[in-house]
Design a protein around this motif. Structure first.
Motif, mmCIF file in Angstrom:
data_model
loop_
_atom_site.group_PDB
_atom_site.id
_atom_site.type_symbol
_atom_site.label_atom_id
_atom_site.label_comp_id
_atom_site.label_asym_id
_atom_site.label_seq_id
_atom_site.Cartn_x
_atom_site.Cartn_y
_atom_site.Cartn_z
ATOM 1 N N THR A 33 0.772 -1.199 -0.054
ATOM 2 C CA THR A 33 -0.164 -0.173 -0.278
ATOM 3 C C THR A 33 0.954 1.586 0.080
ATOM 4 N N ARG A 34 2.500 1.232 -0.345
ATOM 5 C CA ARG A 34 3.161 2.558 0.044
ATOM 6 C C ARG A 34 3.336 2.904 -1.600
ATOM 7 N N GLY A 35 2.712 3.815 -1.907
ATOM 8 C CA GLY A 35 3.278 4.648 -2.794
ATOM 9 C C GLY A 35 1.831 3.965 -3.711
ATOM 10 N N LYS A 36 2.111 4.408 -5.521
ATOM 11 C CA LYS A 36 1.281 5.238 -5.767
ATOM 12 C C LYS A 36 1.237 4.848 -7.558
ATOM 13 N N THR A 37 0.146 3.791 -7.731
ATOM 14 C CA THR A 37 0.335 3.665 -9.267
ATOM 15 C C THR A 37 -0.650 3.632 -10.608
ATOM 16 N N SER A 38 -0.058 4.314 -11.236
ATOM 17 C CA SER A 38 -0.606 5.301 -12.825
ATOM 18 C C SER A 38 -0.050 4.171 -13.792
ATOM 19 N N ILE A 39 -2.056 4.509 -14.620
ATOM 20 C CA ILE A 39 -2.064 3.214 -15.901
ATOM 21 C C ILE A 39 -1.956 4.517 -17.352
ATOM 22 N N ALA A 40 -0.963 3.899 -17.385
ATOM 23 C CA ALA A 40 -1.450 5.093 -18.874
ATOM 24 C C ALA A 40 -2.143 4.387 -19.917
ATOM 25 N N ASP A 41 -3.211 5.159 -20.256
ATOM 26 C CA ASP A 41 -4.234 5.528 -21.723
ATOM 27 C C ASP A 41 -3.774 3.880 -22.050
ATOM 28 N N THR A 42 -2.391 3.766 -22.937
ATOM 29 C CA THR A 42 -2.523 3.283 -24.270
ATOM 30 C C THR A 42 -2.484 1.761 -23.338
ATOM 31 N N VAL A 43 -2.306 1.746 -21.974
ATOM 32 C CA VAL A 43 -2.647 -0.010 -21.506
ATOM 33 C C VAL A 43 -3.931 -0.233 -21.891
ATOM 34 N N VAL A 44 -4.855 0.521 -21.391
ATOM 35 C CA VAL A 44 -6.682 0.454 -21.171
ATOM 36 C C VAL A 44 -6.709 0.256 -22.488
ATOM 37 N N VAL A 45 -6.253 0.803 -23.392
ATOM 38 C CA VAL A 45 -6.676 0.895 -25.344
ATOM 39 C C VAL A 45 -5.995 -0.508 -25.563
ATOM 40 N N LYS A 46 -4.931 -0.770 -25.155
ATOM 41 C CA LYS A 46 -4.521 -2.385 -25.838
ATOM 42 C C LYS A 46 -5.261 -3.635 -25.076
ATOM 43 N N ILE A 47 -5.779 -3.430 -23.817
ATOM 44 C CA ILE A 47 -6.565 -4.193 -23.600
ATOM 45 C C ILE A 47 -7.828 -4.725 -24.028
ATOM 46 N N ALA A 48 -8.202 -3.371 -23.759
ATOM 47 C CA ALA A 48 -9.742 -3.530 -24.497
ATOM 48 C C ALA A 48 -10.057 -3.517 -26.037
ATOM 49 N N GLY A 49 -8.519 -2.450 -26.636
ATOM 50 C CA GLY A 49 -8.714 -3.741 -27.859
ATOM 51 C C GLY A 49 -8.649 -5.161 -27.960
ATOM 52 N N ARG A 50 -7.857 -5.955 -27.448
ATOM 53 C CA ARG A 50 -7.924 -7.174 -27.320
ATOM 54 C C ARG A 50 -9.258 -7.475 -27.519
#
Length: 159
Positions: A33-50
């Motif tokens: 729980t220490r720290g922050k995770t950020s997810i780039a738009d391109t990651v979501v684009v590829k997952i959704a496209g597939r």
């Protein structure tokens, strides 16, 4: 070393929920729980496209121009298909909104394909990224007719 310095090193100090001993800090929060995770738009684009392409009845994705450019890219040696073609996303810290453009096969029920794509995209993005998908908007941009991909076998008019 002075007596004050020795006393400070021997006694734990509490700072922001952490206990410090001899220059080391012991944090009461778990490491995950220490720290922050950020997810780039391109990651979501590829997952959704597939995820959208996995659904039967989806022939291709994107509008006319993006499909034309994609077809050229796919024919280039060493070129890889663009999984993100036809997908647009908005990604926040905890949520994502997704727009998908589809070309469906002729004869398949469009509402069924749209529902199946929506469900599969939401499930994949939420499972892989942990983001909450608030909406998946689907635009059917074309229908693929039988014979559309056949090459013209007629002889050229000019030699």
């Amino acid at each position: 070393m002075t007596a004050t310095q020795e006393k400070t090193l021997a006694r734990p100090e509490h700072v922001n929920g952490a206990v410090s001993r001899a220059g080391r800090s012991e944090v009461s929060e778990p490491a995950g729980t220490r720290g922050k995770t950020s997810i780039a738009d391109t990651v979501v684009v590829k997952i959704a496209g597939r995820a959208a392409r996995e659904i039967p009845g989806v022939h291709d994705m994107g509008g006319g121009l993006s499909r034309t450019l994609g077809a050229v890219r796919d024919r280039v040696p060493g070129g890889r298909p663009n999984l993100g073609r036809g997908v647009k996303v908005e990604v926040g810290e905890r949520q994502a909104a997704i727009d998908v453009e589809l070309v469906v096969e002729y004869g398949v029920p469009v509402p069924d394909v749209a529902r199946d794509v929506r469900e599969n995209v939401i499930a994949a993005v939420e499972r892989i990224t942990g983001l909450e998908v608030v909406e998946v908007n689907i635009a059917i941009t074309d229908v693929h007719l039988p014979g559309d991909d056949e090459t013209d076998t007629a002889e050229a008019r000019v030699a």
